[in-house]
Scaffold this motif. Structure first.
Motif, PDB file in Angstrom:
ATOM      1  N   GLN A  67      71.063  56.263  78.473  1.00  0.00           N
ATOM      2  CA  GLN A  67      71.013  57.517  79.230  1.00  0.00           C
ATOM      3  C   GLN A  67      69.975  58.491  78.661  1.00  0.00           C
TER       4      GLN A  67
ATOM      5  N   GLU B  36      72.805  67.915  76.582  1.00  0.00           N
ATOM      6  CA  GLU B  36      73.184  67.253  77.829  1.00  0.00           C
ATOM      7  C   GLU B  36      74.279  66.219  77.579  1.00  0.00           C
ATOM      8  N   TYR B  37      74.184  65.497  76.470  1.00  0.00           N
ATOM      9  CA  TYR B  37      75.279  64.583  76.112  1.00  0.00           C
ATOM     10  C   TYR B  37      76.577  65.368  75.885  1.00  0.00           C
TER      11      TYR B  37
ATOM     12  N   ARG C 179      78.092  66.197  79.120  1.00  0.00           N
ATOM     13  CA  ARG C 179      78.729  65.012  79.697  1.00  0.00           C
ATOM     14  C   ARG C 179      79.956  64.550  78.890  1.00  0.00           C
TER      15      ARG C 179
ATOM     16  N   GLN D  39      79.949  63.280  75.931  1.00  0.00           N
ATOM     17  CA  GLN D  39      79.626  61.977  75.342  1.00  0.00           C
ATOM     18  C   GLN D  39      78.856  62.134  74.031  1.00  0.00           C
TER      19      GLN D  39
END
Length: 288
Positions: A179, A203-204, A207, A209
């Motif tokens: 990703q 951004e992770y 999400r 994650q």
């Protein structure tokens, strides 16, 4: 898993010593700086590595490291034409990664701990999302700062905040799934004109994650970005090697430990440098 070393920095903060040679090739005590991040990738059992280099420096890196076959690994090279930030390494390495999981490490970062292999194994165990590390520093403002709770849940991550929310910074080693490439493609340059790796990590986090592994206090970490940190890193390496007896950033030893090369191959590598303490150390590993 693939490994990427971003070694394209010109090292302008180290002028004049880096005028004739780029920063990852200058010595830190008894070996080139690039040896240290390369050894960390080997400690993560990664044997397929891309080194991103500055324009005009390909031959210098190849003269030093070749194609990696002497270590039982594969090393390839790509040029970063313009310094566009750490996250640009994900775009440059897209074809190399080929949708596999990856570890991105900065070419001027030095890590050492007797249990670093175990720490890397922990990071490699994540099959999805991203894994970053947290390192406590006195003044976190010049770095990417990460805030997390007692359970290790990441709460926030900021690049060079004026008022940091914690004293934990994110050092230059990151584990990502595929990703990361897609995320990097969506980034817009920051105010300083770079694609920020902190934005990838953020951004992770959005999400849900993003996992953090706080470093133990005994972990040695240096960002060899200026003359003082370079000197301190060299002194730390010398001290560890003199007192502990184990070499820091010894890529040949780690390749041998991994089973990538044989006793005979390691001994030959030492013999080629038998006039040095480094070469003698390699030969002694085989001789017991």
């Amino acid at each position: 898993m693939k490994g990427i070393i971003l070694a394209a920095g010109k090292g302008t903060r180290l002028y004049p010593m880096t005028k004739p040679v780029c920063k990852p090739l200058i010595p830190v005590y008894d070996k080139p700086l690039i040896y240290y991040p390369l050894t960390v990738l080997l400690q993560a059992k990664i044997n397929d590595i891309l080194i991103i280099v500055p324009p005009g420096e390909e031959e210098s890196f190849q003269a030093l490291l070749g194609d990696g076959s002497q270590l039982g690994i594969s090393i390839s090279y790509q040029v970063q034409p313009v310094a566009r930030g750490i996250a640009d390494a994900l775009l440059i390495g897209e074809a190399f990664v080929n949708r596999e999981r990856m570890c991105l490490i900065l070419g001027d970062n030095l890590f050492y701990h007797t249990e670093l292999e175990r720490i890397m194994e922990n990071a490699c165990s994540s099959q999805k999302g991203a894994v970053i590390f947290g390192n406590w520093v006195e003044d976190p403002r010049p770095f990417g700062v990460v805030e997390f709770d007692s359970k290790g849940t990441v709460l926030s991550i900021e690049e060079k905040p004026k008022v940091p929310k914690s004293n934990y910074i994110v050092p230059g080693i990151y584990f990502y799934d595929s990703q990361a490439i897609e995320i990097a493609k969506q980034l817009k340059p920051s105010a300083r004109g770079e694609l920020e790796i902190t934005d990838v990590n953020a951004e992770y986090l959005r999400r849900k994650q993003l996992r953090i592994i706080p470093f133990e206090k005994e972990v040695i970490w240096f960002d060899a970005g200026n003359a003082d940190s370079l000197f301190e890193a060299a002194a730390a390496v010398r001290s560890q090697q003199k007192q502990g007896g184990n070499y820091v950033g010894c890529m040949e030893e780690q390749a041998w430990k991994n089973g990538f090369i044989s006793d005979e191959q390691l001994y030959k590598l030492g013999m080629a440098m038998d006039m040095t303490q480094y070469g003698k150390y390699l030969m002694k590993l085989v001789q017991g």
